[in-house]
Design an enzyme around this catalytic site. Structure first.
Site, PDB file in Angstrom:
ATOM      1  N   TYR A  63       0.807  -1.197  -0.043  1.00  0.00           N
ATOM      2  CA  TYR A  63      -0.135  -0.050   0.091  1.00  0.00           C
ATOM      3  C   TYR A  63       0.922   1.258  -0.090  1.00  0.00           C
ATOM      4  O   TYR A  63       1.552   1.384   1.056  1.00  0.00           O
ATOM      5  CB  TYR A  63      -0.887  -0.056   1.344  1.00  0.00           C
ATOM      6  N   PRO A 212     -15.534  -4.092   3.004  1.00  0.00           N
ATOM      7  CA  PRO A 212     -17.071  -4.441   3.482  1.00  0.00           C
ATOM      8  C   PRO A 212     -18.086  -3.417   3.085  1.00  0.00           C
ATOM      9  O   PRO A 212     -19.291  -3.498   3.276  1.00  0.00           O
ATOM     10  CB  PRO A 212     -16.979  -4.293   4.963  1.00  0.00           C
ATOM     11  N   LEU A 213     -17.719  -2.029   2.621  1.00  0.00           N
ATOM     12  CA  LEU A 213     -18.342  -1.193   1.979  1.00  0.00           C
ATOM     13  C   LEU A 213     -18.710  -1.379   0.440  1.00  0.00           C
ATOM     14  O   LEU A 213     -18.881  -0.540  -0.239  1.00  0.00           O
ATOM     15  CB  LEU A 213     -18.256   0.023   2.672  1.00  0.00           C
ATOM     16  N   GLY A 214     -18.139  -2.494  -0.084  1.00  0.00           N
ATOM     17  CA  GLY A 214     -17.977  -2.628  -1.501  1.00  0.00           C
ATOM     18  C   GLY A 214     -16.979  -1.364  -2.229  1.00  0.00           C
ATOM     19  O   GLY A 214     -17.271  -0.968  -3.242  1.00  0.00           O
ATOM     20  N   ARG A 215     -16.054  -1.249  -1.210  1.00  0.00           N
ATOM     21  CA  ARG A 215     -14.882   0.049  -1.551  1.00  0.00           C
ATOM     22  C   ARG A 215     -15.612   1.263  -1.896  1.00  0.00           C
ATOM     23  O   ARG A 215     -15.253   2.062  -2.526  1.00  0.00           O
ATOM     24  CB  ARG A 215     -14.317  -0.181  -3.122  1.00  0.00           C
ATOM     25  N   GLY A 216     -16.757   1.325  -1.003  1.00  0.00           N
ATOM     26  CA  GLY A 216     -17.468   2.759  -0.868  1.00  0.00           C
ATOM     27  C   GLY A 216     -18.736   2.591  -1.652  1.00  0.00           C
ATOM     28  O   GLY A 216     -19.543   3.657  -1.359  1.00  0.00           O
TER      29      GLY A 216
HETATM   30  N1  LIG Z   1      -6.395  -8.388   1.227  1.00  0.00           N
HETATM   31  C1  LIG Z   1      -6.789  -7.585   0.231  1.00  0.00           C
HETATM   32  O1  LIG Z   1      -6.590  -8.179  -1.013  1.00  0.00           O
HETATM   33  C2  LIG Z   1      -7.410  -6.459   0.308  1.00  0.00           C
HETATM   34  C3  LIG Z   1      -8.025  -5.739  -0.774  1.00  0.00           C
HETATM   35  C4  LIG Z   1      -8.334  -4.461  -0.504  1.00  0.00           C
HETATM   36  C5  LIG Z   1      -8.688  -3.889   0.603  1.00  0.00           C
HETATM   37  N2  LIG Z   1      -8.064  -4.456   1.767  1.00  0.00           N
HETATM   38  C6  LIG Z   1      -8.152  -4.043   3.182  1.00  0.00           C
HETATM   39  O2  LIG Z   1      -9.463  -3.740   3.362  1.00  0.00           O
HETATM   40  C7  LIG Z   1      -9.656  -2.264   3.813  1.00  0.00           C
HETATM   41  C8  LIG Z   1     -10.999  -1.742   3.613  1.00  0.00           C
HETATM   42  O3  LIG Z   1     -11.278  -2.077   2.310  1.00  0.00           O
HETATM   43  P1  LIG Z   1     -11.479  -0.813   0.963  1.00  0.00           P
HETATM   44  O4  LIG Z   1     -10.979   0.747   1.922  1.00  0.00           O
HETATM   45  O5  LIG Z   1     -10.957  -1.007  -0.126  1.00  0.00           O
HETATM   46  O6  LIG Z   1     -13.189  -0.507   0.974  1.00  0.00           O
HETATM   47  P2  LIG Z   1     -14.420  -0.360   2.042  1.00  0.00           P
HETATM   48  O7  LIG Z   1     -13.764  -0.275   3.523  1.00  0.00           O
HETATM   49  O8  LIG Z   1     -15.303  -1.188   1.484  1.00  0.00           O
HETATM   50  O9  LIG Z   1     -14.566   1.333   1.555  1.00  0.00           O
HETATM   51  C9  LIG Z   1     -13.860   2.417   1.679  1.00  0.00           C
HETATM   52  C10 LIG Z   1     -14.418   3.424   1.234  1.00  0.00           C
HETATM   53  O10 LIG Z   1     -15.777   3.809   1.830  1.00  0.00           O
HETATM   54  C11 LIG Z   1     -15.671   5.148   2.329  1.00  0.00           C
HETATM   55  N3  LIG Z   1     -16.325   5.160   3.697  1.00  0.00           N
HETATM   56  C12 LIG Z   1     -15.771   4.390   4.814  1.00  0.00           C
HETATM   57  N4  LIG Z   1     -16.888   4.498   5.795  1.00  0.00           N
HETATM   58  C13 LIG Z   1     -17.827   5.384   5.201  1.00  0.00           C
HETATM   59  C14 LIG Z   1     -18.996   5.791   5.615  1.00  0.00           C
HETATM   60  N5  LIG Z   1     -19.373   5.473   6.794  1.00  0.00           N
HETATM   61  N6  LIG Z   1     -19.923   6.552   4.894  1.00  0.00           N
HETATM   62  C15 LIG Z   1     -19.472   6.786   3.496  1.00  0.00           C
HETATM   63  N7  LIG Z   1     -18.269   6.425   2.950  1.00  0.00           N
HETATM   64  C16 LIG Z   1     -17.514   5.842   3.816  1.00  0.00           C
HETATM   65  C17 LIG Z   1     -14.133   5.536   2.349  1.00  0.00           C
HETATM   66  O11 LIG Z   1     -13.722   6.996   2.159  1.00  0.00           O
HETATM   67  P3  LIG Z   1     -12.996   7.833   3.135  1.00  0.00           P
HETATM   68  O12 LIG Z   1     -11.848   7.104   3.321  1.00  0.00           O
HETATM   69  O13 LIG Z   1     -12.850   9.029   2.465  1.00  0.00           O
HETATM   70  O14 LIG Z   1     -13.902   7.944   4.396  1.00  0.00           O
HETATM   71  C18 LIG Z   1     -13.617   4.654   1.277  1.00  0.00           C
HETATM   72  O15 LIG Z   1     -13.618   5.523  -0.024  1.00  0.00           O
HETATM   73  C19 LIG Z   1      -8.624  -1.763   3.096  1.00  0.00           C
HETATM   74  O16 LIG Z   1      -8.223  -0.302   3.793  1.00  0.00           O
HETATM   75  C20 LIG Z   1      -7.560  -2.599   3.069  1.00  0.00           C
HETATM   76  O17 LIG Z   1      -6.748  -2.576   4.528  1.00  0.00           O
HETATM   77  C21 LIG Z   1      -7.381  -5.822   1.633  1.00  0.00           C
END
Ligand SMILES: NC(=O)c1ccc[n+]([C@@H]2O[C@H](COP(=O)([O-])OP(=O)(O)OC[C@H]3O[C@@H](n4cnc5c(N)ncnc54)[C@H](OP(=O)(O)O)[C@@H]3O)[C@@H](O)[C@H]2O)c1
Length: 324
Positions: A63, A212-216
């Site tokens: 990252y 968990p939020l479908g990447r937002g």
């Molecule tokens: N193992 C793997 O292959 C893998 C792959 C992908 C991700 N990950 C891990 O999983 C974590 C989470 O996944 P992710 O960040 O890709 O996707 P996510 O958690 O599904 O969604 C993140 C997005 O949602 C927004 N968000 C968060 N809380 C919110 C709320 N309450 N209301 C509105 N928008 C909200 C964030 O924006 P803001 O940040 O601007 O609030 C960001 O744009 C990553 O940070 C990483 O550590 C692991």
């Protein structure tokens, strides 16, 4: 509900691991992929998360090609006794070759990668060390064997795998106990439910749903800056977004009726999977903003009705576009 200061319940990490807050914090977007971040607010978000009972912080060596681990070092130094750090190896990316997305599980690479992560994070031990992706050319006995050696050497406390099959999880667990399995899992991505989650339940492995939020997408907030990598993700593409937003409307209307936010409904659904699959589930939503962190943490204690769960269960099959 939206801004309450609810603290988190705990779940166990693996069969014999420590108790950790039932929601972690995904740190990836703090350094790469989701547009630029206000680092002062990000740091305040990290500090608040500790107050709210978040104890597991998720990063990876790739990252920001090391930058995310480096950024977390100061926060970890200030909070080391209260928090667990999870990081990952496996992508070959380096600052010199940031576009090298090849995967390597070579034991020599693993030994170099752990030392580099320890140094960037500024810690003496990594609480949870994941294989980010499986490289099928390296037998698990060699790759997981090398990871197990790191436990023996005191560099790592427990082991995790990402996006492996149920068979791979079982095979790896024979080599060394696997504490955590990380895969994409959300209202929009439920492939893990077929085989992997049942196997994790059988083996006593904690499941850590990423994105968990479908990447937002599930939050309904899809305005993306020009440098946001999601512009290239199929579920956000012009041809698929309209259909997917109609599905988000279902989440939004359930949220409105409950006086909560769509993100909270999506996370509550995921926490409820723990009951359905009889296993510890520890989602790691990523956010860089304190108000969203409060929202997300509060969702861990939001109980959905069976009607709400059924309405949400119908959505994944209708999502357009592959997950990334
Ligand atoms: N193992 C793997 O292959 C893998 C792959 C992908 C991700 N990950 C891990 O999983 C974590 C989470 O996944 P992710 O960040 O890709 O996707 P996510 O958690 O599904 O969604 C993140 C997005 O949602 C927004 N968000 C968060 N809380 C919110 C709320 N309450 N209301 C509105 N928008 C909200 C964030 O924006 P803001 O940040 O601007 O609030 C960001 O744009 C990553 O940070 C990483 O550590 C692991």
């Amino acid at each position: 509900m939206t801004n309450s200061n609810v603290t988190l319940p705990s779940v166990q990490l693996g069969k014999d691991g420590p108790l950790v807050g039932a929601q972690g914090l995904g740190c990836m977007g703090m350094s790469e992929f989701y547009g630029s971040a206000d680092l002062k607010e990000v740091r305040a978000t990290l500090d608040l998360s500790v107050e709210l009972g978040v104890t597991l912080f998720d990063t990876a060596d790739m990252y920001g090609v090391g930058e995310n681990e480096r950024f977390l070092a100061d926060f970890l130094a200030a909070n080391r006794s209260k928090v667990s750090i999870a990081t990952k190896f496996g992508y070959a990316r380096t600052p010199e070759a940031p576009d090298d997305w090849s995967v390597t599980n070579d034991p020599a690479h693993i030994r170099r990668a752990v030392d580099a992560s320890l140094s960037r994070l500024g810690v003496e031990v990594i609480d949870l060390y994941y294989m980010h992706r499986r490289d099928p050319s390296v037998p698990l006995v060699e790759s997981v064997g090398a990871m197990a050696d790191l436990v023996g050497e005191g560099k790592v406390l427990s082991l995790g795998l990402c996006e492996v099959t149920a068979e791979e999880l079982a095979e790896a667990n024979e080599i060394h106990p696997i504490a955590a399995l990380q895969s994409e899992w959300s209202v929009f991505s439920r492939e893990i439910e077929n085989n992997v989650a049942p196997m994790a339940a059988q083996l006593g492995v904690t499941v850590v749903p990423y994105a968990p939020l479908g990447r937002g997408l599930l939050t309904g907030q899809t305005a993306l800056s020009l440098d946001d990598a999601r512009r290239n993700f199929p579920r956000f593409s012009e041809e698929n977004l309209a259909t997917n937003m109609r599905l988000v409307e279902v989440v939004r209307s359930l949220a409105q009726r409950r006086g909560v936010t769509p993100a909270q409904i999506a996370l509550a659904w995921l926490h409820d999977r723990a009951r359905i699959f009889k296993l510890p589930v520890l989602p790691i939503p990523g956010t860089r903003k304190r108000h969203r962190l409060r929202e997300n943490v509060a969702a861990a204690t939001l109980t959905l009705s069976s009607e709400e769960v059924t309405a949400l269960d119908r959505l994944a099959n209708q999502v357009q576009g592959q997950r990334v």
